[in-house]
Design a protein around this motif. Structure first.
Motif, PDB file in Angstrom:
ATOM      1  N   TRP A  53       1.002  -1.265   0.022  1.00 29.17           N
ATOM      2  CA  TRP A  53      -0.008   0.123  -0.112  1.00 29.17           C
ATOM      3  C   TRP A  53       0.895   1.253   0.048  1.00 29.17           C
ATOM      4  O   TRP A  53       0.676   2.073  -0.862  1.00 29.17           O
ATOM      5  CB  TRP A  53      -1.051   0.015   1.108  1.00 29.17           C
ATOM      6  N   SER A  54       1.920   1.346   0.917  1.00 22.87           N
ATOM      7  CA  SER A  54       2.639   2.504   0.937  1.00 22.87           C
ATOM      8  C   SER A  54       3.311   2.850  -0.558  1.00 22.87           C
ATOM      9  O   SER A  54       3.350   4.019  -0.839  1.00 22.87           O
ATOM     10  CB  SER A  54       3.792   2.186   2.018  1.00 22.87           C
ATOM     11  N   ARG A  55       3.631   1.688  -1.124  1.00 22.73           N
ATOM     12  CA  ARG A  55       4.400   2.044  -2.620  1.00 22.73           C
ATOM     13  C   ARG A  55       3.076   2.500  -3.525  1.00 22.73           C
ATOM     14  O   ARG A  55       3.448   3.336  -4.397  1.00 22.73           O
ATOM     15  CB  ARG A  55       4.912   0.730  -3.251  1.00 22.73           C
ATOM     16  N   VAL A  56       1.950   1.912  -3.726  1.00 22.67           N
ATOM     17  CA  VAL A  56       0.748   2.336  -4.441  1.00 22.67           C
ATOM     18  C   VAL A  56       0.365   3.744  -4.066  1.00 22.67           C
ATOM     19  O   VAL A  56       0.177   4.362  -5.097  1.00 22.67           O
ATOM     20  CB  VAL A  56      -0.307   1.183  -4.274  1.00 22.67           C
ATOM     21  N   GLU A  57       0.383   4.129  -2.743  1.00 21.20           N
ATOM     22  CA  GLU A  57       0.055   5.198  -2.345  1.00 21.20           C
ATOM     23  C   GLU A  57       0.982   6.289  -2.865  1.00 21.20           C
ATOM     24  O   GLU A  57       0.432   7.511  -3.214  1.00 21.20           O
ATOM     25  CB  GLU A  57      -0.022   5.258  -0.785  1.00 21.20           C
ATOM     26  N   ARG A  91      -8.718   1.340   0.299  1.00 22.77           N
ATOM     27  CA  ARG A  91      -8.662   0.279   1.283  1.00 22.77           C
ATOM     28  C   ARG A  91     -10.003  -0.034   1.963  1.00 22.77           C
ATOM     29  O   ARG A  91     -10.592   0.725   2.187  1.00 22.77           O
ATOM     30  CB  ARG A  91      -7.464   0.099   2.083  1.00 22.77           C
ATOM     31  N   PRO A  92     -10.060  -1.399   2.321  1.00 22.35           N
ATOM     32  CA  PRO A  92     -11.452  -1.616   3.094  1.00 22.35           C
ATOM     33  C   PRO A  92     -11.298  -0.889   4.280  1.00 22.35           C
ATOM     34  O   PRO A  92     -12.559  -0.643   4.995  1.00 22.35           O
ATOM     35  CB  PRO A  92     -11.237  -3.110   3.380  1.00 22.35           C
ATOM     36  N   ASP A  93     -10.189  -0.522   4.985  1.00 24.74           N
ATOM     37  CA  ASP A  93     -10.558   0.048   6.202  1.00 24.74           C
ATOM     38  C   ASP A  93     -10.551   1.916   6.142  1.00 24.74           C
ATOM     39  O   ASP A  93     -10.524   2.644   6.885  1.00 24.74           O
ATOM     40  CB  ASP A  93      -9.011   0.289   7.252  1.00 24.74           C
ATOM     41  N   ARG A 141      -8.645   3.939   4.028  1.00 20.38           N
ATOM     42  CA  ARG A 141      -7.691   4.847   3.660  1.00 20.38           C
ATOM     43  C   ARG A 141      -7.736   4.962   2.080  1.00 20.38           C
ATOM     44  O   ARG A 141      -8.051   3.867   1.365  1.00 20.38           O
ATOM     45  CB  ARG A 141      -6.269   4.179   3.954  1.00 20.38           C
ATOM     46  N   THR A 142      -7.397   5.984   1.514  1.00 25.40           N
ATOM     47  CA  THR A 142      -7.660   6.262   0.114  1.00 25.40           C
ATOM     48  C   THR A 142      -6.495   6.888  -0.167  1.00 25.40           C
ATOM     49  O   THR A 142      -5.408   7.673   0.100  1.00 25.40           O
ATOM     50  CB  THR A 142      -8.608   7.216  -0.242  1.00 25.40           C
ATOM     51  N   ALA A 143      -6.024   6.687  -1.790  1.00 23.62           N
ATOM     52  CA  ALA A 143      -5.218   7.425  -2.671  1.00 23.62           C
ATOM     53  C   ALA A 143      -5.871   7.791  -4.033  1.00 23.62           C
ATOM     54  O   ALA A 143      -6.582   7.098  -4.404  1.00 23.62           O
ATOM     55  CB  ALA A 143      -4.029   6.394  -2.988  1.00 23.62           C
ATOM     56  N   VAL A 144      -5.632   9.118  -4.317  1.00 18.23           N
ATOM     57  CA  VAL A 144      -6.371   9.686  -5.581  1.00 18.23           C
ATOM     58  C   VAL A 144      -5.158   9.724  -6.353  1.00 18.23           C
ATOM     59  O   VAL A 144      -4.017   9.941  -6.539  1.00 18.23           O
ATOM     60  CB  VAL A 144      -6.744  11.145  -5.274  1.00 18.23           C
ATOM     61  N   ALA A 145      -5.516   8.537  -7.452  1.00 18.59           N
ATOM     62  CA  ALA A 145      -4.757   8.214  -8.581  1.00 18.59           C
ATOM     63  C   ALA A 145      -4.971   9.160  -9.830  1.00 18.59           C
ATOM     64  O   ALA A 145      -3.916   9.227 -10.623  1.00 18.59           O
ATOM     65  CB  ALA A 145      -4.820   6.584  -9.033  1.00 18.59           C
ATOM     66  N   HIS A 146      -6.282   9.749 -10.107  1.00 18.64           N
ATOM     67  CA  HIS A 146      -6.403  10.692 -11.125  1.00 18.64           C
ATOM     68  C   HIS A 146      -7.498  11.720 -10.902  1.00 18.64           C
ATOM     69  O   HIS A 146      -8.574  11.067 -10.219  1.00 18.64           O
ATOM     70  CB  HIS A 146      -6.688   9.838 -12.422  1.00 18.64           C
ATOM     71  N   ARG A 147      -7.179  12.793 -10.871  1.00 17.05           N
ATOM     72  CA  ARG A 147      -8.361  13.819 -11.012  1.00 17.05           C
ATOM     73  C   ARG A 147      -9.218  14.028 -11.874  1.00 17.05           C
ATOM     74  O   ARG A 147      -8.743  14.027 -13.100  1.00 17.05           O
ATOM     75  CB  ARG A 147      -7.762  15.042 -10.105  1.00 17.05           C
ATOM     76  N   GLY A 148     -10.489  14.046 -11.634  1.00 17.20           N
ATOM     77  CA  GLY A 148     -11.435  14.205 -12.877  1.00 17.20           C
ATOM     78  C   GLY A 148     -12.922  13.429 -12.614  1.00 17.20           C
ATOM     79  O   GLY A 148     -13.076  13.230 -11.485  1.00 17.20           O
ATOM     80  N   GLU A 186      -8.279  -5.046  -0.918  1.00 12.76           N
ATOM     81  CA  GLU A 186      -7.157  -5.147  -0.220  1.00 12.76           C
ATOM     82  C   GLU A 186      -5.725  -4.617  -0.919  1.00 12.76           C
ATOM     83  O   GLU A 186      -5.791  -4.486  -2.226  1.00 12.76           O
ATOM     84  CB  GLU A 186      -6.973  -6.571   0.090  1.00 12.76           C
ATOM     85  N   PRO A 187      -4.603  -4.255  -0.199  1.00 12.53           N
ATOM     86  CA  PRO A 187      -3.551  -3.594  -1.065  1.00 12.53           C
ATOM     87  C   PRO A 187      -3.279  -4.502  -2.069  1.00 12.53           C
ATOM     88  O   PRO A 187      -2.658  -3.959  -3.124  1.00 12.53           O
ATOM     89  CB  PRO A 187      -2.455  -3.439   0.246  1.00 12.53           C
ATOM     90  N   GLY A 188      -2.851  -5.717  -1.938  1.00  7.63           N
ATOM     91  CA  GLY A 188      -2.410  -6.624  -2.991  1.00  7.63           C
ATOM     92  C   GLY A 188      -3.387  -6.535  -4.414  1.00  7.63           C
ATOM     93  O   GLY A 188      -2.629  -6.309  -5.379  1.00  7.63           O
ATOM     94  N   GLU A 189      -4.561  -6.515  -4.129  1.00 11.05           N
ATOM     95  CA  GLU A 189      -5.434  -6.436  -5.157  1.00 11.05           C
ATOM     96  C   GLU A 189      -5.280  -4.931  -5.821  1.00 11.05           C
ATOM     97  O   GLU A 189      -5.514  -4.765  -7.023  1.00 11.05           O
ATOM     98  CB  GLU A 189      -6.683  -6.752  -4.644  1.00 11.05           C
ATOM     99  N   LEU A 190      -5.318  -3.980  -4.902  1.00  7.39           N
ATOM    100  CA  LEU A 190      -5.060  -2.650  -5.473  1.00  7.39           C
ATOM    101  C   LEU A 190      -3.985  -2.551  -6.398  1.00  7.39           C
ATOM    102  O   LEU A 190      -3.964  -1.540  -7.377  1.00  7.39           O
ATOM    103  CB  LEU A 190      -5.010  -1.543  -4.392  1.00  7.39           C
ATOM    104  N   THR A 191      -2.942  -2.955  -5.904  1.00  8.07           N
ATOM    105  CA  THR A 191      -1.518  -3.118  -6.571  1.00  8.07           C
ATOM    106  C   THR A 191      -1.698  -3.657  -7.918  1.00  8.07           C
ATOM    107  O   THR A 191      -1.178  -3.020  -8.951  1.00  8.07           O
ATOM    108  CB  THR A 191      -0.494  -3.858  -5.944  1.00  8.07           C
TER     109      THR A 191
END
Length: 210
Positions: free
Chosen positions: A132-136, A154-156, A158-165, A174-179
């Protein structure tokens, strides 16, 4: 002391050995032999591996990778297991961990999830947080080609914005799946999508990743 990268390296080598040289992978056009050659060239032929990032050098990379793919499969697996040569930057534990944790995890899943009747791995919390830290940290780069707004969650919560629009699609997993999703393996990732249905369809077909 074992690191995440070292553990995934050995797991990948074991999976490649079990699958054999001609098994399918999630990488378009690559069998397991091709994937093994890619891993070896990336670590041992930096002069050619630069073609991963620079398109004018991609043809040379393909030639060198084809040369390695022609080697005995057992030799490729041994090169993966033993790791890079001593003078390679990847031989440094910190560099190996930073550069290879996600790389080897993804390629391990490229082998696993291309096989019939695969089941998800249960990742330990420490490894999940490392992914997750790397994806974030890389989210904006990974999502730069998204045709819609993209939020990874993440299910808990926590979020990361990958693209604005707009419209926005939120991908939860889960982090592995988001990766896997963020690195272009959308079809293989076990995630839930929320948002406009047309936007979801576009996102699933987008070229995400580096």
């Amino acid at each position: 002391m074992s690191t995440h990268a070292q553990r995934e390296r050995l797991l990948l080598a074991d999976l490649l050995e079990t699958a054999g040289p001609n098994a399918p992978t999630l990488c378009d056009g690559w069998r397991t032999r091709d994937l093994a050659a890619h891993v070896v060239v990336r670590e041992r032929r930096s002069d050619a591996a630069v073609g991963l990032l620079l398109k004018p050098l991609a043809a040379r990379l393909e030639r060198v990778q084809a040369e390695f793919a022609a080697k005995p499969y057992e030799e490729l697996l041994q090169l993966i297991r033993t790791g890079p040569p001593r003078l390679s930057p990847y031989a440094l534990k910190q560099v190996d961990e930073a550069a290879n944790t996600v790389e080897f995890y993804i390629h391990t899943e490229d082998v696993r999830r291309a096989q019939p009747e695969w089941t998800p791995r249960v990742l330990d919390p420490v490894f999940s947080d490392a992914l997750w830290s790397r994806v974030e940290r890389m989210a904006r780069m990974l999502g730069r080609r998204s045709p819609v707004g993209l939020v990874l969650r993440r299910p808990d919560g926590r979020t990361a914005v990958a693209h604005r629009g707009t419209p926005v699609v939120t991908v939860t997993g889960e982090p592995g799946e988001l990766t896997l999703f963020a690195f272009g393996r959308q079809d293989a990732a076990r995630v839930e999508l929320e948002g406009d249905k047309d936007a979801q369809a576009k996102l699933l077909e987008a070229k995400l990743g580096i």
